[in-house]
Motif scaffolding. Structure first.
Motif, PDB file in Angstrom:
ATOM      1  N   LYS A   1       0.972  -1.143  -0.114  1.00 48.77           N
ATOM      2  CA  LYS A   1       0.182  -0.028   0.159  1.00 48.77           C
ATOM      3  C   LYS A   1       0.674   1.252   0.156  1.00 48.77           C
ATOM      4  O   LYS A   1       1.781   0.979   0.834  1.00 48.77           O
ATOM      5  CB  LYS A   1      -0.745  -0.028   1.247  1.00 48.77           C
ATOM      6  CG  LYS A   1      -1.909  -1.131   1.145  1.00 48.77           C
ATOM      7  CD  LYS A   1      -2.690  -1.271   2.654  1.00 48.77           C
ATOM      8  CE  LYS A   1      -3.713  -2.477   2.234  1.00 48.77           C
ATOM      9  NZ  LYS A   1      -4.353  -2.724   3.656  1.00 48.77           N
ATOM     10  N   THR A   2       0.324   2.333  -0.725  1.00 48.92           N
ATOM     11  CA  THR A   2       1.336   3.462  -0.893  1.00 48.92           C
ATOM     12  C   THR A   2       0.907   4.572  -0.039  1.00 48.92           C
ATOM     13  O   THR A   2       1.709   5.543   0.093  1.00 48.92           O
ATOM     14  CB  THR A   2       1.282   3.654  -2.455  1.00 48.92           C
ATOM     15  OG1 THR A   2       0.034   3.987  -2.852  1.00 48.92           O
ATOM     16  CG2 THR A   2       2.231   2.649  -3.083  1.00 48.92           C
ATOM     17  N   ASN A   3      -0.609   4.723   0.245  1.00 51.37           N
ATOM     18  CA  ASN A   3      -0.791   5.728   0.796  1.00 51.37           C
ATOM     19  C   ASN A   3      -0.414   6.273   2.003  1.00 51.37           C
ATOM     20  O   ASN A   3      -0.504   5.195   3.255  1.00 51.37           O
ATOM     21  CB  ASN A   3      -2.647   5.680   0.896  1.00 51.37           C
ATOM     22  CG  ASN A   3      -3.248   5.901  -0.313  1.00 51.37           C
ATOM     23  OD1 ASN A   3      -2.671   6.515  -1.346  1.00 51.37           O
ATOM     24  ND2 ASN A   3      -4.493   5.362  -0.547  1.00 51.37           N
ATOM     25  N   GLY A   4       0.246   7.147   2.458  1.00 56.15           N
ATOM     26  CA  GLY A   4       0.782   7.495   3.499  1.00 56.15           C
ATOM     27  C   GLY A   4       2.042   6.549   4.114  1.00 56.15           C
ATOM     28  O   GLY A   4       2.768   6.845   5.084  1.00 56.15           O
ATOM     29  N   ASP A   5       2.822   6.172   3.076  1.00 57.73           N
ATOM     30  CA  ASP A   5       4.034   5.229   3.202  1.00 57.73           C
ATOM     31  C   ASP A   5       4.946   6.360   3.177  1.00 57.73           C
ATOM     32  O   ASP A   5       5.682   6.654   2.065  1.00 57.73           O
ATOM     33  CB  ASP A   5       4.231   4.304   2.363  1.00 57.73           C
ATOM     34  CG  ASP A   5       5.505   3.273   2.610  1.00 57.73           C
ATOM     35  OD1 ASP A   5       6.218   3.802   3.279  1.00 57.73           O
ATOM     36  OD2 ASP A   5       5.083   1.856   2.329  1.00 57.73           O
TER      37      ASP A   5
ATOM     38  N   LYS B   1       7.518   7.957   0.228  1.00 54.22           N
ATOM     39  CA  LYS B   1       7.560   9.414  -0.180  1.00 54.22           C
ATOM     40  C   LYS B   1       8.961   9.848  -0.197  1.00 54.22           C
ATOM     41  O   LYS B   1       9.599  10.504  -1.133  1.00 54.22           O
ATOM     42  CB  LYS B   1       7.128  10.121   1.021  1.00 54.22           C
ATOM     43  CG  LYS B   1       7.056  11.684   0.882  1.00 54.22           C
ATOM     44  CD  LYS B   1       5.878  12.265   1.799  1.00 54.22           C
ATOM     45  CE  LYS B   1       5.903  13.769   1.507  1.00 54.22           C
ATOM     46  NZ  LYS B   1       4.534  14.243   1.319  1.00 54.22           N
TER      47      LYS B   1
ATOM     48  N   GLU C   1      10.906   8.845  -3.313  1.00 49.07           N
ATOM     49  CA  GLU C   1      10.534   9.763  -4.515  1.00 49.07           C
ATOM     50  C   GLU C   1      11.144  10.969  -4.310  1.00 49.07           C
ATOM     51  O   GLU C   1      11.545  11.578  -5.417  1.00 49.07           O
ATOM     52  CB  GLU C   1       8.795   9.953  -4.308  1.00 49.07           C
ATOM     53  CG  GLU C   1       8.133   8.788  -4.794  1.00 49.07           C
ATOM     54  CD  GLU C   1       6.453   8.743  -4.715  1.00 49.07           C
ATOM     55  OE1 GLU C   1       5.957   8.351  -5.479  1.00 49.07           O
ATOM     56  OE2 GLU C   1       6.095   9.555  -3.886  1.00 49.07           O
TER      57      GLU C   1
ATOM     58  N   ARG D   1       4.242   0.078  -9.697  1.00 45.31           N
ATOM     59  CA  ARG D   1       3.392  -0.896  -8.953  1.00 45.31           C
ATOM     60  C   ARG D   1       3.108  -2.194  -9.748  1.00 45.31           C
ATOM     61  O   ARG D   1       2.888  -1.961 -11.076  1.00 45.31           O
ATOM     62  CB  ARG D   1       2.106  -0.071  -8.403  1.00 45.31           C
ATOM     63  CG  ARG D   1       2.411   0.898  -7.634  1.00 45.31           C
ATOM     64  CD  ARG D   1       1.241   1.735  -7.250  1.00 45.31           C
ATOM     65  NE  ARG D   1       1.171   2.818  -6.398  1.00 45.31           N
ATOM     66  CZ  ARG D   1       2.114   4.011  -6.594  1.00 45.31           C
ATOM     67  NH1 ARG D   1       2.584   4.034  -7.655  1.00 45.31           N
ATOM     68  NH2 ARG D   1       2.268   4.740  -5.663  1.00 45.31           N
TER      69      ARG D   1
END
Length: 136
Positions: free
Chosen positions: A88-92, A96, A99, A107
């Protein structure tokens, strides 16, 4: 090297955390150690071309270790790609950070025919497994 079971590894990590070494610090230490080993391997090849690293990144702590390593390498100017597998990428925050260090994120679910993965494997000098960990 000592081999331990999953239960033993969890106990070691729990004890380390209880003694003040946080899980975040353990992941940071593991990621930096991994990056160091990758750098040693690459420099042993004595190549002058840019070295490309592909990291398979799973949903667990091993994936986190790999993201830390890739970020460190990217900050050193290396070409790094993270291929996320069920992560899962949200809030990871680790994604961030990668990147922000100009690492590339891909993905697996956006690559159903694996053409992107195949291309990355053809150009990667080093491949790092961050999918299979103690939970496997």
């Amino acid at each position: 090297m000592k081999l331990v079971s999953v239960a033993e590894m969890k106990a070691v990590e729990k004890e380390a955390d209880a003694n003040g070494l946080t899980y975040e610090q353990m992941m940071d230490n593991a990621g930096h150690a991994l990056a160091h080993e990758v750098m040693q391997l690459a420099y042993a090849q004595d190549e002058e071309e840019e070295i490309q690293v592909l990291g398979f990144v799973g949903p667990g702590n091993n994936g986190g270790d790999t993201l830390v390593a890739l970020t460190y390498l990217a900050e050193k100017g290396w070409k790094v790609r993270a291929y996320l597998v069920q992560r899962k990428t949200n809030g990871d925050i680790l994604i961030k950070r990668l990147e922000q260090a100009d690492g590339e994120i891909y993905r697996a679910e956006n690559d159903p025919d694996h053409q992107q993965l195949t291309a990355f494997l053809e150009t990667a000098d080093i491949v790092v497994d961050g999918v299979l960990g103690t939970g496997f």
